[in-house]
Each structure stands twice: as structure tokens, then as C-alpha cells.
Design an enzyme around this catalytic site. Structure first.
Site, PDB file in Angstrom:
ATOM      1  N   TYR A   3      -2.015  46.753   6.477  1.00 19.35           N
ATOM      2  CA  TYR A   3      -1.752  46.574   5.047  1.00 19.35           C
ATOM      3  C   TYR A   3      -0.359  47.092   4.728  1.00 19.35           C
ATOM      4  CZ  TYR A   3      -6.869  46.062   4.656  1.00 19.35           C
ATOM      5  OH  TYR A   3      -8.165  45.682   4.799  1.00 19.35           O
ATOM      6  N   LEU A  36     -15.238  35.994  -8.570  1.00 15.93           N
ATOM      7  CA  LEU A  36     -16.520  35.334  -8.767  1.00 15.93           C
ATOM      8  C   LEU A  36     -16.602  34.701 -10.150  1.00 15.93           C
ATOM      9  CD1 LEU A  36     -18.938  38.047  -7.346  1.00 15.93           C
ATOM     10  CD2 LEU A  36     -18.401  35.849  -6.292  1.00 15.93           C
TER      11      LEU A  36
END
Length: 290
Positions: A66, A223
Site C-alpha cells: 500500500y 453497495l
């Protein structure tokens, strides 16, 4: 800084001999755009990490890929020397290219180098948990993990790693890993809308092995579901809060590592995951991914 807290949603879980809060924190979003380079707000990133520990979170998920190296260096700057209750879980098996891709790096030399770089950038002598990342950016891919996993087992024998896990793995690869050495966790993509690991989660729960969903809120495309929105409206909550609360209810071995680069959003996530879901709520939510 806080000592171990059980007031966070979901209480606690044990990874081998390590006790962690089921509500953890994923550090990926602390890096720059595309998980490359430094954050736009360096001090803000440090504040998020310190707030996570102050809230009682004792499980931080990261990877030296990362940034690369950025999030591990931020964790060290913000939190080192680490409180005894805090446990950092990292992963190896992928690197970064100049285009922002995630090419695999699972040869023995790659893995040994990655473990030592994690140790250096985190300022640790031993890594609490190391997950072997398998597959690719499209998801798990079939194939043996033996050579790569045995390399990590050897590093564990050397005292550089306490516990092992696998990430982005098929059920067959999980079984293969367990035939080689004990694992304490599996980290795969899973959320309300992507429930391909339902059977695996239940099997792991029976064995006392944690399941840690990455992209618990959908990832780069959050979502979206009318059923989720309806339950959220009924509870006067955000859809993402409901999605986190559902995951904690789904199985006792699920550990959450939602990421954020905002202190306010971190607090919202923690509070939201403590929502009380009724049987009606759960029934409506269970329909989404089936």
C-alpha cells in the site's frame, strides 16, 4: 492510548494467542489516490490511526504494497512504540508496478524480502500475522500455494512471524494451507452482495479460524440495494452502517476491517456497526446476495 476494549461492536476474537477486537481498521485508504503515493493530508492520516487506537481498536490491517510502503510508515509514525494490546496484520504476495497494478510476487525470494521490508517499515522484530495473498486483481485463482506458503512457514520457524493466514484464496487453497501449517485467518472479498464464501465461513467458524472480509462495503463501487436502503431507513441509519452490522451478525468469526481516511467516518463506522438488527431486518438483508 487505550488498553483492550470489549465495548466495540462484536466484542473480541482470538487469532492464535492474540486477542483482537472484532471491529478493526484497514489502513489501505491512508495512501494516496489508487493506493499509490503519500496521502494528501499527512497529519490527518496520523490522526485516523491514533483515533482508531483511542477508540479501543486492537486490530489494524495493512500491507507494505500500500503506497507502496506508505501505510506501514504512517502506522509506525503514528503509533510506535505500539501498545501491547495492538496487533498489526499484514500481507505479502503482491507488489506494485508503475501503472498502479498489483503483479504477484510469490517466489520465495520475493516473500522473504517482503517480510523483512514489513518488519523494517513497521518497526517490528516479529510480525503478528502475515497473510499470503493469492490470485490476482480479478479474484482468487486455482493453483497450489505450497511453495509460497512453505516459505512463510520457514520464516515463522525463524521467529519472524507469529501466525499465518491466506488472502484472496479458494476453498481448496485454504484446505491446502491448513494441511501444511495452522492458519488463524482467511481474508477474502465478501459482503452483503457478494456471498460466494458462505460455506467457507461456516466451516472456518467450526474450526475457530477468523474470516476477514475485504471490501465489506463493496470496495471501489459501494453497495447499492433497495432492500439495504429500506432497512437503513427503518433504522434511521446509513446503508453502510447496516452492512457492517449485518457482517458482525453473520458469523462470530467475522472480523471487520473497514477503511477510511477520515476520523469522523471512522467514528461513524464504529457506531453504525453496533446497530441492533431485528429478525425482519436480517431476513430482508439475507435476500440481497442470494
Amino acid at each position: 492510548m487505550s488498553t483492550l476494549s470489549i465495548s466495540l461492536p462484536g466484542g473480541i476474537w482470538t487469532l492464535g494467542d492474540l486477542t483482537v477486537t472484532r471491529f478493526g481498521y484497514g489502513a489501505m485508504q491512508l495512501a494516496g489516490p489508487g493506493v499509490m503515493g503519500p496521502p494528501a493530508d499527512h497529519d490527518g492520516a496520523l490522526a485516523v490511526l491514533r483515533e482508531a487506537v483511542d477508540l479501543g481498536i486492537t486490530h489494524i490491517d495493512t500491507a507494505d504494497a500500500y503506497g507502496p510502503r506508505v501505510t506501514n510508515q504512517l502506522i509506525r509514525e503514528a503509533l510506535h512504540p505500539y501498545p501491547g494490546s495492538l496487533h498489526i496484520v499484514t500481507k505479502v504476495g503482491a507488489t506494485r508496478d508503475e501503472q498502479g497494478g498489483w503483479p504477484p510476487a510469490r517466489r520465495p525470494d520475493d516473500l522473504r524480502r517482503a517480510v523483512h521490508e514489513n518488519l523494517e517499515n513497521l518497526g517490528l522484530e516479529v510480525l503478528d500475522v502475515v497473510n499470503l495473498r493469492l490470485g490476482d486483481a480479478q479474484g482468487p485463482q486455482p493453483g497450489s500455494l505450497a511453495e509460497a506458503f512453505e516459505t512463510l512457514v520457514d520464516l515463522q520457524r525463524q521467529g519472524l512471524i507469529r501466525h499465518l493466514g491466506v488472502s484472496n484464496a479458494t476453498a481448496e487453497q485454504v484446505a491446502e494451507a491448513r494441511s501444511i501449517a495452522p492458519i488463524v485467518c482467511v481474508q477474502n472479498m465478501y459482503n452483503l452482495a457478494h456471498r460466494q464464501d458462505d460455506e467457507l465461513i461456516d466451516e472456518l467458524a467450526e474450526q475457530g479460524i477468523a474470516y476477514v472480509p475485504f471490501f465489506p462495503l463493496g470496495g471501489f463501487s459501494p453497495l447499492q440495494s433497495s432492500a439495504l436502503s429500506a432497512v437503513a431507513a427503518r433504522l434511521d441509519a446509513t446503508p453502510m452502517s447496516v452492512a457492517l452490522a449485518w457482517l458482525l451478525r453473520r458469523s462470530p468469526n467475522i472480523l471487520l476491517i473497514p477503511g477510511t481516511s477520515s476520523v469522523a467516518h471512522l467514528r461513524e463506522n464504529v457506531a453504525g456497526a453496533g446497530l441492533s438488527l431485528s429478525d425482519e431486518d436480517l431476513a430482508d438483508l439475507d435476500k440481497i446476495g442470494r
